[in-house]
Design a protein around this motif. Structure first.
Motif, PDB file in Angstrom:
ATOM      1  N   ASN A 181      -4.403 -11.750  10.313  1.00  0.00           N
ATOM      2  CA  ASN A 181      -3.136 -10.914  10.357  1.00  0.00           C
ATOM      3  C   ASN A 181      -2.925 -10.278  12.048  1.00  0.00           C
ATOM      4  OD1 ASN A 181      -1.606 -10.156   8.072  1.00  0.00           O
ATOM      5  ND2 ASN A 181      -3.829  -9.934   7.568  1.00  0.00           N
ATOM      6  N   PHE A 182      -1.941 -10.789  12.881  1.00  0.00           N
ATOM      7  CA  PHE A 182      -1.855 -10.382  14.243  1.00  0.00           C
ATOM      8  C   PHE A 182      -0.761  -9.012  14.105  1.00  0.00           C
ATOM      9  CE2 PHE A 182      -3.568 -14.487  14.688  1.00  0.00           C
ATOM     10  CZ  PHE A 182      -4.589 -14.213  15.756  1.00  0.00           C
ATOM     11  N   ASP A 183      -1.405  -7.883  14.486  1.00  0.00           N
ATOM     12  CA  ASP A 183      -0.476  -6.791  14.420  1.00  0.00           C
ATOM     13  C   ASP A 183       0.243  -6.673  15.710  1.00  0.00           C
ATOM     14  OD1 ASP A 183      -1.576  -6.538  11.683  1.00  0.00           O
ATOM     15  OD2 ASP A 183      -0.951  -4.446  11.785  1.00  0.00           O
ATOM     16  N   GLY A 239      -5.876  -9.569  14.200  1.00  0.00           N
ATOM     17  CA  GLY A 239      -5.500  -9.519  15.768  1.00  0.00           C
ATOM     18  C   GLY A 239      -4.350  -8.605  16.225  1.00  0.00           C
ATOM     19  N   VAL A 240      -4.230  -8.482  17.616  1.00  0.00           N
ATOM     20  CA  VAL A 240      -3.223  -7.839  18.326  1.00  0.00           C
ATOM     21  C   VAL A 240      -2.153  -8.621  18.762  1.00  0.00           C
ATOM     22  CG1 VAL A 240      -2.835  -5.777  19.846  1.00  0.00           C
ATOM     23  CG2 VAL A 240      -5.150  -6.088  18.595  1.00  0.00           C
ATOM     24  N   LEU A 241      -0.943  -8.334  18.942  1.00  0.00           N
ATOM     25  CA  LEU A 241       0.105  -8.978  19.744  1.00  0.00           C
ATOM     26  C   LEU A 241       0.698  -8.017  20.393  1.00  0.00           C
ATOM     27  CD1 LEU A 241       2.300 -11.495  18.145  1.00  0.00           C
ATOM     28  CD2 LEU A 241       2.961 -10.445  20.111  1.00  0.00           C
ATOM     29  N   ALA A 256      19.501   0.035  23.815  1.00  0.00           N
ATOM     30  CA  ALA A 256      19.167  -1.338  23.170  1.00  0.00           C
ATOM     31  C   ALA A 256      18.013  -1.884  24.123  1.00  0.00           C
ATOM     32  CB  ALA A 256      20.390  -2.166  23.278  1.00  0.00           C
ATOM     33  N   SER A 257      18.389  -1.744  25.503  1.00  0.00           N
ATOM     34  CA  SER A 257      17.278  -2.635  26.417  1.00  0.00           C
ATOM     35  C   SER A 257      15.997  -1.624  26.342  1.00  0.00           C
ATOM     36  CB  SER A 257      17.907  -2.406  27.881  1.00  0.00           C
ATOM     37  OG  SER A 257      17.642  -0.998  28.461  1.00  0.00           O
ATOM     38  N   CYS A 258      15.967  -0.478  25.775  1.00  0.00           N
ATOM     39  CA  CYS A 258      14.692   0.321  25.730  1.00  0.00           C
ATOM     40  C   CYS A 258      14.102  -0.078  24.206  1.00  0.00           C
ATOM     41  CB  CYS A 258      14.811   1.698  25.928  1.00  0.00           C
ATOM     42  SG  CYS A 258      15.457   2.000  27.502  1.00  0.00           S
ATOM     43  N   SER A 259      14.388  -0.481  23.382  1.00  0.00           N
ATOM     44  CA  SER A 259      14.011  -1.013  22.019  1.00  0.00           C
ATOM     45  C   SER A 259      12.512  -1.386  21.880  1.00  0.00           C
ATOM     46  CB  SER A 259      14.921  -1.677  21.263  1.00  0.00           C
ATOM     47  OG  SER A 259      14.464  -1.979  19.986  1.00  0.00           O
ATOM     48  N   ALA A 260      11.736  -0.855  21.123  1.00  0.00           N
ATOM     49  CA  ALA A 260      10.391  -1.279  21.113  1.00  0.00           C
ATOM     50  C   ALA A 260      10.314  -1.903  19.759  1.00  0.00           C
ATOM     51  CB  ALA A 260       9.479  -0.112  21.043  1.00  0.00           C
ATOM     52  N   SER A 261      11.392  -2.740  19.242  1.00  0.00           N
ATOM     53  CA  SER A 261      11.539  -3.418  18.055  1.00  0.00           C
ATOM     54  C   SER A 261      10.669  -4.794  17.867  1.00  0.00           C
ATOM     55  CB  SER A 261      12.828  -4.010  17.900  1.00  0.00           C
ATOM     56  OG  SER A 261      13.383  -4.691  18.748  1.00  0.00           O
ATOM     57  N   SER A 262      10.149  -5.109  19.083  1.00  0.00           N
ATOM     58  CA  SER A 262       8.934  -6.333  18.997  1.00  0.00           C
ATOM     59  C   SER A 262       7.995  -5.691  18.562  1.00  0.00           C
ATOM     60  CB  SER A 262       8.714  -6.784  20.537  1.00  0.00           C
ATOM     61  OG  SER A 262       8.155  -5.683  21.327  1.00  0.00           O
ATOM     62  N   MET A 263       7.475  -4.581  18.124  1.00  0.00           N
ATOM     63  CA  MET A 263       6.382  -3.995  17.377  1.00  0.00           C
ATOM     64  C   MET A 263       6.436  -4.669  15.907  1.00  0.00           C
ATOM     65  SD  MET A 263       7.995  -0.302  16.661  1.00  0.00           S
ATOM     66  CE  MET A 263       6.795   0.389  15.345  1.00  0.00           C
ATOM     67  N   TRP A 264       7.605  -4.999  15.427  1.00  0.00           N
ATOM     68  CA  TRP A 264       7.676  -5.878  13.964  1.00  0.00           C
ATOM     69  C   TRP A 264       7.481  -7.341  14.228  1.00  0.00           C
ATOM     70  CZ3 TRP A 264      11.905  -1.910  14.530  1.00  0.00           C
ATOM     71  CH2 TRP A 264      11.486  -0.821  14.200  1.00  0.00           C
ATOM     72  N   CYS A 306       6.127  -5.824   8.204  1.00  0.00           N
ATOM     73  CA  CYS A 306       6.949  -5.862   9.512  1.00  0.00           C
ATOM     74  C   CYS A 306       5.867  -6.130  10.516  1.00  0.00           C
ATOM     75  CB  CYS A 306       7.989  -4.695   9.637  1.00  0.00           C
ATOM     76  SG  CYS A 306       9.393  -4.995   8.672  1.00  0.00           S
ATOM     77  N   LEU A 307       5.016  -5.208  10.578  1.00  0.00           N
ATOM     78  CA  LEU A 307       3.891  -5.047  11.729  1.00  0.00           C
ATOM     79  C   LEU A 307       3.157  -6.123  11.762  1.00  0.00           C
ATOM     80  CD1 LEU A 307       3.429  -1.298  11.307  1.00  0.00           C
ATOM     81  CD2 LEU A 307       4.203  -2.198  13.322  1.00  0.00           C
TER      82      LEU A 307
END
Length: 448
Positions: free
Chosen positions: A7-9, A60-62, A99-107, A371-372
């Motif tokens: 699992n790469f979180d 792991g970590v992403l 939108a340009s500040c979204s941290a949604s890549s966390m998922w 999601c993470l």
């Protein structure tokens, strides 16, 4: 040879905020404009990673992405210095800045679709970055996602990377959030399960009426072709359009699979019996014994599932063959969901234990435990070829915790996003992070 599911979180980024950007995601919209706590969010995610590592799971970590994405704002007509771009966007088009500040890549379940070497024609692990073109704030992620994955899985002998599909509605691709793999052992051939919300070209498939169906059949088929998957090793299923209209924006909000087991809600799919029979038949041909656990609507409604994120859980195999379910605290807070889970684990069935994690910061923005994380099945040779800097260890956990404490704010509101200093803070933090994770130059500010 041993094999593992790693699992790469996703590491929550410094600009974690509640922008309410995801139409169709009930939690994202209902918590819009609240103040967030990026530091707490990142520490909550790291605590989950550390706990799973301590339980003996490969972890792991992403890395997160550079935000605000000034380059995206420049493409939309804002000019000047980086500070001036942010200032103009805040004044003239605040939703675009948000939108340009979204941290949604966390998922990172949405980062890519991954097929292990046991399934692919060339015997390599294949990655296709998701285009996420249904939402602007997510559609800007895949170039950096591809570079980060390339830095993590760099050995071309073992890993193959594909660019995102064409960024058009017909090939809307949401990555592993709509993909599950069933197998007897992680290193053996399995059956890859692609779930789509609509077809772009075949009107025989019904579509939701309220919220968008983000994953198309055509995108899933394209990924299967790119990865060199055998027809007998793939099953396609359609998500029930009625549950999409109730806030089930990805399949991983209504079903989760692992090993030989699918844990799903009664209303998750169309033609469920046909789909289950196909999964059972195809997995049997490669020596597997497919099993399913159906949660009846009489016990847990779709609304309960959406609010608690019961199915956005991690289903993990333990050495004794039983399974562990990792759920968010919201499951414990929902009386019906918690009663069902107590009954499930006491019945002596496949799922024997539930562990609860506090992921409130992520949950309030519409993402739970599943999601993470991005799941990558690897044999021991492939695992040894992964960039060791991204594999979680006790020292790495300590370094990342100290890094978060040093660089992250503990409060962030929409007005804070207009502060040019936030961009400098983010770049400083990410530059240091690439050194910690040994990624090299993966961010635009490091390359340009």
């Amino acid at each position: 040879m041993k094999s593992y599911e790693v699992n790469f979180d996703g590491l929550v980024g410094p600009t974690h905020n509640y922008g309410g950007l995801s139409y169709g995601n009930v939690a994202s919209q209902s918590n819009s404009q609240q103040s967030s706590n990026p530091k707490e969010a990142a520490l909550q995610g790291l605590a989950k990673m550390k706990a799973l590592m301590d339980m003996g799971f490969q972890q792991g970590v992403l890395a997160p992405q550079e935000r605000p994405d000034v380059a995206a704002l420049r493409r939309l007509g804002f000019s000047g210095t980086d500070a001036q771009v942010i200032e103009r966007a805040a004044k003239e088009a605040m939703p675009l800045l948000v939108a340009s500040c979204s941290a949604s890549s966390m998922w990172v379940a949405n980062a890519a679709t991954v097929s292990p070497s046991a399934d692919t024609a060339d015997g390599r692990v294949h990655f296709t970055a998701a285009n996420l073109n249904c939402k602007f704030h997510r559609s800007i992620e895949h170039p950096t996602t591809s570079r980060v994955l390339g830095a993590m899985f760099a050995n071309q002998q073992h890993f193959a990377h594909h660019a995102a599909l064409p960024a058009v509605a017909q090939f809307g691709d949401e990555g592993a959030a709509n993909h599950t793999r069933f197998c007897r052992e992680y290193g053996e051939a399995g059956v890859e399960f692609f779930v789509f919300g609509r077809s772009a070209f075949d009107n025989r498939f019904p579509a939701p009426q309220k919220y968008p169906a983000r994953q198309t059949l055509e995108a899933s088929q394209a990924v299967a072709r790119l990865h060199g998957l055998r027809d007998e090793g793939v099953v396609y299923a359609q998500q029930n359009p009625n549950v999409i209209d109730q806030g089930v924006f990805h399949n991983d909000v209504i079903a989760v699979g692992n090993g030989e087991v699918l844990f799903y809600h009664e209303d998750a799919f169309l033609e469920t019996d046909k789909m289950l029979a196909e999964l059972q038949g195809k997995l049997a041909k490669v020596g597997g014994n497919f099993q399913s656990v159906c949660v009846p609507r009489s016990a847990v409604t779709v609304d309960d599932a959406v609010r608690s994120y019961l199915f956005n859980s991690q289903l993990l195999s333990r050495p004794d063959g039983s399974m562990l379910l990792i759920v968010p605290q919201e499951c414990q807070a929902n009386e019906r969901v918690w009663a069902y889970l107590q009954s499930l684990t006491s019945s002596g069935g496949l799922i024997r234990e539930v562990k609860v994690f506090d992921l409130k910061q992520s949950m309030q923005n519409g993402g739970g435990p599943a999601c993470l994380r991005l799941r990558v099945a690897l044999n021991e040779t492939e695992l040894a070829a992964v960039n060791p800097g991204v594999i979680m260890t006790a020292p790495l956990y300590g370094s990342l915790t100290a890094w978060v404490e040093k660089h992250y704010r503990d409060r962030l509101s929409e007005t804070d996003l207009a502060d040019p200093q936030l961009l400098l803070e983010c770049r400083t933090a990410l530059d240091e992070l690439t050194q910690i994770l040994k990624l090299g130059a993966v961010y635009p500010f490091q390359i340009n």
